[in-house]
Design a protein around this motif. Sequence first.
Motif, PDB file in Angstrom:
ATOM      1  N   GLY A   1      14.222 -34.997   5.535  1.00 22.74           N
ATOM      2  CA  GLY A   1      13.765 -35.834   4.426  1.00 22.74           C
ATOM      3  C   GLY A   1      13.945 -35.145   3.091  1.00 22.74           C
ATOM      4  N   PHE A   2      13.624 -33.854   3.054  1.00 20.39           N
ATOM      5  CA  PHE A   2      13.751 -33.114   1.793  1.00 20.39           C
ATOM      6  C   PHE A   2      15.200 -32.900   1.400  1.00 20.39           C
ATOM      7  CE2 PHE A   2       9.341 -31.857   2.552  1.00 20.39           C
ATOM      8  CZ  PHE A   2       8.831 -32.049   1.271  1.00 20.39           C
ATOM      9  N   LYS A   3      16.116 -33.005   2.365  1.00 17.32           N
ATOM     10  CA  LYS A   3      17.523 -32.765   2.048  1.00 17.32           C
ATOM     11  C   LYS A   3      18.195 -34.009   1.480  1.00 17.32           C
ATOM     12  CE  LYS A   3      19.620 -30.546   5.498  1.00 17.32           C
ATOM     13  NZ  LYS A   3      19.678 -30.083   6.903  1.00 17.32           N
ATOM     14  N   VAL A   4      17.503 -35.144   1.492  1.00 15.91           N
ATOM     15  CA  VAL A   4      18.099 -36.379   0.975  1.00 15.91           C
ATOM     16  C   VAL A   4      18.437 -36.225  -0.504  1.00 15.91           C
ATOM     17  CG1 VAL A   4      17.558 -38.752   0.343  1.00 15.91           C
ATOM     18  CG2 VAL A   4      17.046 -37.933   2.631  1.00 15.91           C
ATOM     19  N   ALA A   5      19.646 -36.708  -0.880  1.00 16.45           N
ATOM     20  CA  ALA A   5      20.014 -36.714  -2.295  1.00 16.45           C
ATOM     21  C   ALA A   5      20.128 -38.165  -2.731  1.00 16.45           C
ATOM     22  CB  ALA A   5      21.358 -36.010  -2.485  1.00 16.45           C
ATOM     23  N   GLY A   6      19.523 -38.458  -3.813  1.00 17.20           N
ATOM     24  CA  GLY A   6      19.314 -39.790  -4.404  1.00 17.20           C
ATOM     25  C   GLY A   6      20.107 -41.036  -4.023  1.00 17.20           C
ATOM     26  N   SER A   7      20.438 -41.300  -2.785  1.00 16.51           N
ATOM     27  CA  SER A   7      21.058 -42.593  -2.520  1.00 16.51           C
ATOM     28  C   SER A   7      20.638 -43.125  -1.168  1.00 16.51           C
ATOM     29  CB  SER A   7      22.581 -42.478  -2.571  1.00 16.51           C
ATOM     30  OG  SER A   7      23.039 -41.780  -1.444  1.00 16.51           O
ATOM     31  N   ALA A   8      20.784 -44.437  -1.007  1.00 21.90           N
ATOM     32  CA  ALA A   8      20.408 -45.072   0.249  1.00 21.90           C
ATOM     33  C   ALA A   8      21.269 -44.535   1.383  1.00 21.90           C
ATOM     34  CB  ALA A   8      20.582 -46.579   0.131  1.00 21.90           C
ATOM     35  N   GLN A   9      22.533 -44.319   1.093  1.00 21.68           N
ATOM     36  CA  GLN A   9      23.471 -43.760   2.068  1.00 21.68           C
ATOM     37  C   GLN A   9      22.955 -42.450   2.624  1.00 21.68           C
ATOM     38  OE1 GLN A   9      26.602 -44.865   2.773  1.00 21.68           O
ATOM     39  NE2 GLN A   9      27.918 -43.131   3.189  1.00 21.68           N
ATOM     40  N   SER A  10      22.494 -41.603   1.707  1.00 21.74           N
ATOM     41  CA  SER A  10      22.030 -40.277   2.083  1.00 21.74           C
ATOM     42  C   SER A  10      20.784 -40.362   2.968  1.00 21.74           C
ATOM     43  CB  SER A  10      21.767 -39.492   0.807  1.00 21.74           C
ATOM     44  OG  SER A  10      21.150 -38.292   1.076  1.00 21.74           O
ATOM     45  N   VAL A  11      19.888 -41.313   2.682  1.00 23.35           N
ATOM     46  CA  VAL A  11      18.708 -41.488   3.533  1.00 23.35           C
ATOM     47  C   VAL A  11      19.154 -41.793   4.959  1.00 23.35           C
ATOM     48  CG1 VAL A  11      16.649 -42.876   3.958  1.00 23.35           C
ATOM     49  CG2 VAL A  11      17.270 -42.301   1.629  1.00 23.35           C
ATOM     50  N   GLY A  12      20.139 -42.689   5.085  1.00 20.97           N
ATOM     51  CA  GLY A  12      20.645 -43.045   6.402  1.00 20.97           C
ATOM     52  C   GLY A  12      21.257 -41.862   7.130  1.00 20.97           C
ATOM     53  N   GLU A  13      22.094 -41.106   6.419  1.00 19.66           N
ATOM     54  CA  GLU A  13      22.754 -39.957   7.043  1.00 19.66           C
ATOM     55  C   GLU A  13      21.740 -38.951   7.556  1.00 19.66           C
ATOM     56  OE1 GLU A  13      25.299 -38.389   4.057  1.00 19.66           O
ATOM     57  OE2 GLU A  13      26.747 -40.026   4.283  1.00 19.66           O
ATOM     58  N   HIS A  14      20.729 -38.661   6.727  1.00 23.62           N
ATOM     59  CA  HIS A  14      19.779 -37.640   7.133  1.00 23.62           C
ATOM     60  C   HIS A  14      18.837 -38.129   8.219  1.00 23.62           C
ATOM     61  CE1 HIS A  14      20.918 -34.388   4.532  1.00 23.62           C
ATOM     62  NE2 HIS A  14      21.184 -35.286   3.595  1.00 23.62           N
ATOM     63  N   THR A  15      18.563 -39.443   8.253  1.00 23.77           N
ATOM     64  CA  THR A  15      17.735 -39.967   9.339  1.00 23.77           C
ATOM     65  C   THR A  15      18.470 -39.790  10.667  1.00 23.77           C
ATOM     66  OG1 THR A  15      16.907 -41.598   7.789  1.00 23.77           O
ATOM     67  CG2 THR A  15      16.427 -41.959  10.091  1.00 23.77           C
ATOM     68  N   THR A  16      19.758 -40.143  10.668  1.00 22.76           N
ATOM     69  CA  THR A  16      20.561 -39.940  11.872  1.00 22.76           C
ATOM     70  C   THR A  16      20.545 -38.475  12.273  1.00 22.76           C
ATOM     71  OG1 THR A  16      22.022 -41.616  10.966  1.00 22.76           O
ATOM     72  CG2 THR A  16      22.807 -40.407  12.877  1.00 22.76           C
ATOM     73  N   SER A  17      20.792 -37.627  11.298  1.00 26.51           N
ATOM     74  CA  SER A  17      20.863 -36.205  11.564  1.00 26.51           C
ATOM     75  C   SER A  17      19.538 -35.687  12.124  1.00 26.51           C
ATOM     76  CB  SER A  17      21.245 -35.484  10.278  1.00 26.51           C
ATOM     77  OG  SER A  17      20.949 -34.129  10.367  1.00 26.51           O
ATOM     78  N   ALA A  18      18.418 -36.195  11.616  1.00 31.98           N
ATOM     79  CA  ALA A  18      17.102 -35.745  12.097  1.00 31.98           C
ATOM     80  C   ALA A  18      16.934 -36.082  13.566  1.00 31.98           C
ATOM     81  CB  ALA A  18      15.991 -36.401  11.271  1.00 31.98           C
ATOM     82  N   VAL A  19      17.329 -37.296  13.957  1.00 38.16           N
ATOM     83  CA  VAL A  19      17.156 -37.706  15.355  1.00 38.16           C
ATOM     84  C   VAL A  19      18.055 -36.869  16.262  1.00 38.16           C
ATOM     85  CG1 VAL A  19      17.446 -39.606  16.968  1.00 38.16           C
ATOM     86  CG2 VAL A  19      16.489 -40.039  14.724  1.00 38.16           C
ATOM     87  N   VAL A  20      19.311 -36.726  15.864  1.00 37.49           N
ATOM     88  CA  VAL A  20      20.250 -35.967  16.688  1.00 37.49           C
ATOM     89  C   VAL A  20      19.777 -34.527  16.837  1.00 37.49           C
ATOM     90  CG1 VAL A  20      22.593 -35.079  16.821  1.00 37.49           C
ATOM     91  CG2 VAL A  20      22.210 -37.423  16.079  1.00 37.49           C
ATOM     92  N   GLN A  21      19.443 -33.912  15.721  1.00 36.97           N
ATOM     93  CA  GLN A  21      18.995 -32.519  15.766  1.00 36.97           C
ATOM     94  C   GLN A  21      17.756 -32.345  16.616  1.00 36.97           C
ATOM     95  OE1 GLN A  21      18.495 -29.923  12.326  1.00 36.97           O
ATOM     96  NE2 GLN A  21      19.589 -31.523  11.217  1.00 36.97           N
ATOM     97  N   SER A  22      16.767 -33.227  16.436  1.00 34.25           N
ATOM     98  CA  SER A  22      15.517 -32.982  17.153  1.00 34.25           C
ATOM     99  C   SER A  22      15.701 -33.197  18.653  1.00 34.25           C
ATOM    100  CB  SER A  22      14.360 -33.804  16.588  1.00 34.25           C
ATOM    101  OG  SER A  22      14.758 -35.110  16.337  1.00 34.25           O
ATOM    102  N   ILE A  23      16.528 -34.185  19.036  1.00 33.24           N
ATOM    103  CA  ILE A  23      16.768 -34.357  20.477  1.00 33.24           C
ATOM    104  C   ILE A  23      17.514 -33.144  21.027  1.00 33.24           C
ATOM    105  CG2 ILE A  23      18.017 -35.721  22.194  1.00 33.24           C
ATOM    106  CD1 ILE A  23      17.312 -38.193  20.646  1.00 33.24           C
TER     107      ILE A  23
END
Lengths: 380, 258
Positions: A339-361
């Motif tokens: 979440g903290f790595k998000v940079a000001g765009s909707a696209q970035s929120v999506g990318e980091h959400t995906t990344s969070a799920v993949v990483q945590s699994i």
Amino acid sequence: MATEGTPGTASIDLSSGTGRLVVAGDWTLPYYASLHAHMRICCNQVSDHTAVDFTGLGALDTAGASLLADLLGPARVARLAAGTGLAAERAALLQTVGSALAAYCKPARPRRSKGLEDFLARIGAGVESFGKQTLLLLGFVGIVFEALGRNFWRPKHWRVTSLVSHVEQTGLNALPIVALLSFMVGAVVAFLGATVLADFGATIYTVDLVGYAFLREFGVILTAILLAGRTASAFTAQIGSMKAREEIDAIRTLGLDPVELLVLPRVLALLVSLPLLTFIAMMAGVVGGAVVCYATLGITPTMFINLFHEDIHVRQFLVGIAKAPFFAFLIAVIGCMEGFKVAGSAQSVGEHTTSAVVQSIFVVILFDAIAALFYTGMGW
Amino acid sequence: MNAREPIVEVRDLTNRFGEQAVHEHLDLTVYRGEILGVVGGSGTGKSVLLRSIVGLRRPSEGAVRVFGQDLLALPPEQRSQLERRFGVLFQDGALFSSMTVAENIALPLIEHAGLTREDATRLATVKLALVGLSMDTAGKYPASLSGGMTKRAALARALALDPEVLFLDEPTAGLDPISAAAFDQLLLTLRNALGFTVFLVTHDLDTLYTTCDRVAVLSQKRVLVADTLEKVAATDDPWIRDYFHGPRGRAARSSLSI
């Protein structure tokens, strides 16, 4: 403007000495392609001294104006005087477009990709970012511990309301799906056991299979993977959109600590809810197994409980549940960090959400494998 | 241009959010070719009115007709046809963050005007030049633009299809005075040349004085008055008096008369 127009044309009238450029029809967006073709034919014959006749010109918009500017050269258009049959407001439009285009220069072409080189570069970039990612994660874990240590002795800084609300969101609200899923997986495991063990005439050990599987592994790992999908993504999206809307910066400038305010309640909440959910998942899985045992093998619930009681020691449960807090911590920390790595765009929120799920699994499964090795080594 | 053909007609509009009514029995007409400035205190529903007109919000009561048609009652295909004749500039720009600035502007050109990608990109750079953005902005993503640049890029997108009606939600807010003045000039030039109609929500008194043909004042949940600036300024209403005859209003007017 909405009225039907005539397609715009440009032609060279050679009857009068040096030649005259005749511009006619509608020079508007719908005719852009054909106008562009006209323009290409004429452009060789148009010099700085060619007279221009605008009397036949119909509608003109910015698209047409930009083509005219291209044809005549931006500088010429910008100083087109009256007397060409051009109304004042059109001349103003041409001048505006022309002077805007005078400052025009081609944007740099993007570099052509070269197959192998690019491929290697991608691999290199991937490895580099993985290394950086790991460092970042370790750093963030450090920050969280530091904030935890700092605030542990200061009850005034405990965010109890936030903590309880997150326990509700991540724990209570996830309970039905965790229980249902574990119940079904428990039933599937029992079916598998009943089928395979029937060949050895040892179907009675289905009870042990379900018990071992759920207490040691499945209860905790199913819950962790579910919460990695459900909660890590939610944490990233929540914190990420706050970051994108500069709310995190606002927290900082108010002299508050975003880690204390946002991360600690989430991490602690998951530390509470994941072990509890794990316990529920274990029970639901075992019940699922028991139901299948009763239905297909004729093992009554009483018998099931007796066998369970005899064969399975409390250690199996402890070994399983001991992993839950570690998973909880990792999932929450990865979710918040992305979440903290998000940079000001909707696209970035999506990318980091995906990344969070993949990483945590990924981290949950990796950690579970390490734990399995460790437990085997210890003979537990 | 003075045929007084109505482009936007708002009749008896009521907008409610839960219990709270933002508009009650609001009437407003926008005529072809004019620049209508819409002013009002914060929270008087200027943006809500804009959203109702462009069909993003279903009014609680009343009718909104654009080009003589009710947008919300049209089948999707016809509605899309009609919407192509709009250009809308949202308050925060609303550029698509996954595309570069040039792609943002080229999108409607490719989708609706059927241009090839090269032509569309070429035209997009023209629009960018028009709003005063340099060419190296074209390849940037919206996230790396400043507030004023975002606004101008969004204006370029609103102008992409050479719309017949332009809806602008506080276009000069966040621009420096020089850019704001250039914006006013650009708006006038384009309006005079292309003859489009502008619905301009603004707080900027300078923009109001330089560009607007008529001004509509939103107050007390309706359009209090909609007329030329002189007549509006002369209206006897406490809010209008404070607005136009306050220190800022006086400054803007005197700068115009010089």
